[in-house]
Design a protein around this motif. Structure first.
Motif, PDB file in Angstrom:
ATOM      1  N   SER A  94      -0.119   2.506   1.830  1.00 49.52           N
ATOM      2  CA  SER A  94      -0.004   1.072   1.403  1.00 49.52           C
ATOM      3  C   SER A  94      -0.211   0.609   0.165  1.00 49.52           C
ATOM      4  O   SER A  94       0.266  -0.243  -0.414  1.00 49.52           O
ATOM      5  N   HIS A 142       3.746  -4.580   4.145  1.00 47.67           N
ATOM      6  CA  HIS A 142       3.930  -5.968   4.602  1.00 47.67           C
ATOM      7  C   HIS A 142       5.113  -6.453   4.930  1.00 47.67           C
ATOM      8  O   HIS A 142       5.208  -7.678   5.684  1.00 47.67           O
ATOM      9  N   LYS A 144       0.239  -3.452  11.754  1.00 49.10           N
ATOM     10  CA  LYS A 144      -0.583  -4.115  10.731  1.00 49.10           C
ATOM     11  C   LYS A 144      -1.868  -4.593  11.118  1.00 49.10           C
ATOM     12  O   LYS A 144      -2.740  -4.317  10.660  1.00 49.10           O
ATOM     13  N   THR A 173      -4.541  -2.092   9.464  1.00 49.92           N
ATOM     14  CA  THR A 173      -4.706  -2.523   7.971  1.00 49.92           C
ATOM     15  C   THR A 173      -5.829  -3.731   7.868  1.00 49.92           C
ATOM     16  O   THR A 173      -6.175  -4.197   8.891  1.00 49.92           O
TER      17      THR A 173
END
Ligand SMILES: CNC(=O)[C@@H]1CCCN1C(=O)c1ccc(Cl)c(COc2cccc3c(C(F)(F)F)cc(C)nc23)c1Cl
Length: 248
Positions: free
Chosen positions: A228, A236, A244, A248
């Motif tokens: 990322s 994103h 996600k 993340t």
């Protein structure tokens, strides 16, 4: 006196976890057995290796997200899981779902040629060269191989997966005690089942695998972070939202 689950309760819990695993396992063992020798051709391997880093990561993230969704479904059907607070359910899934995906990967692994089921055929680590994380792939394959070597039945795989998920040591759990009680009943289920299968020696091997999983998944979080950093737009914009949310 300490609460002792009745044998009937334990057997019902066992059956429920096994049924949940079978209903959410994404690929049936028979299907995987039938495809076992369907290997990628040189051209197909070359095509994967010619993908760009972020293209291959996106491709894998879609599959991993799909697999995580099946694990979420499995978790929701474990008796007691939905009784936990929302935050605790997310906490257990955030940390445990990829570990269960890894455990389940061993069902799709062929130890005779060290290939794994991916995109409809079986391929080796060379397929994932363009990901740029050879060490992670070797670790993922080695883990799948080592779980395969235990030759777990689907019932044992089901209970092992539930123990990986229902882990009271996860950070920031709100009702740790409740997770602990669920886990204790699942541990009684596993030892009850291993005794019935006359395979008590598997017990400590399975608990060893749990600690290997923890290190492997910290490697995976590190890799995901590395990726990322290099490709922020991809993560994103393209990574499936669930992935996600969870990683993340
Ligand atoms: C039968 N197939 C399967 O079970 C798997 C899981 C769900 C779908 N699926 C595959 O198609 C698959 C099979 C084998 C492999 Cl090696 C892969 C590639 O795996 C990964 C590529 C990139 C990152 C991965 C990361 C990282 F780092 F993101 F956390 C972590 C794990 C664990 N695997 C990654 C995939 Cl995506």
């Amino acid at each position: 006196c300490p609460y002792r689950p009745s044998l009937l309760h334990i057997e019902e819990l066992c059956d429920s976890v096994v049924r949940s695993h079978r209903d959410t396992s994404q690929f049936r063992l028979e299907e995987l057995q039938a495809l076992r020798w369907k290997l990628f051709s040189r051209e197909e391997i070359h095509a994967y290796q010619s993908k760009s880093v972020d293209e291959m990561w996106q491709h894998c993230a879609v599959r991993l997200t799909e697999a995580v969704q099946y694990v979420v479904e499995f978790a929701k059907r474990i008796p007691g899981f939905r009784g936990l607070g929302q935050n605790d359910q997310i906490t257990l899934l955030k940390t445990g779902s990829m570990e269960v995906v890894l455990v389940r990967m061993s069902r799709c692994f062929n130890t005779e040629n060290s290939t794994v089921f991916f995109d409809g055929k079986f391929g080796s680590t060379e397929l994932f060269k363009s990901l740029g994380c050879g060490d992670l792939m070797v670790a993922v394959f080695d883990f799948a191989h080592s779980v395969c070597a235990l030759r777990l039945t689907e019932q044992q795989m089901a209970l092992f997966s539930s123990l990986v998920l229902i882990n009271p040591d996860r950070p920031c759990l709100e009702d740790r005690g409740r997770v602990h009680r669920m886990r204790r009943d699942l541990e009684v289920c596993l030892s009850h089942m291993l005794r019935r299968d006359n395979q008590e020696s598997l017990q400590h091997k399975l608990y060893q695998k749990v600690s290997v999983l923890r290190s492997l998944c910290s490697l995976h979080v590190e890799k995901l972070h590395w990726f990322s950093q290099c490709y922020p737009l991809t993560v994103h914009s393209v990574f499936p939202p669930l992935y996600k949310e969870l990683f993340t």
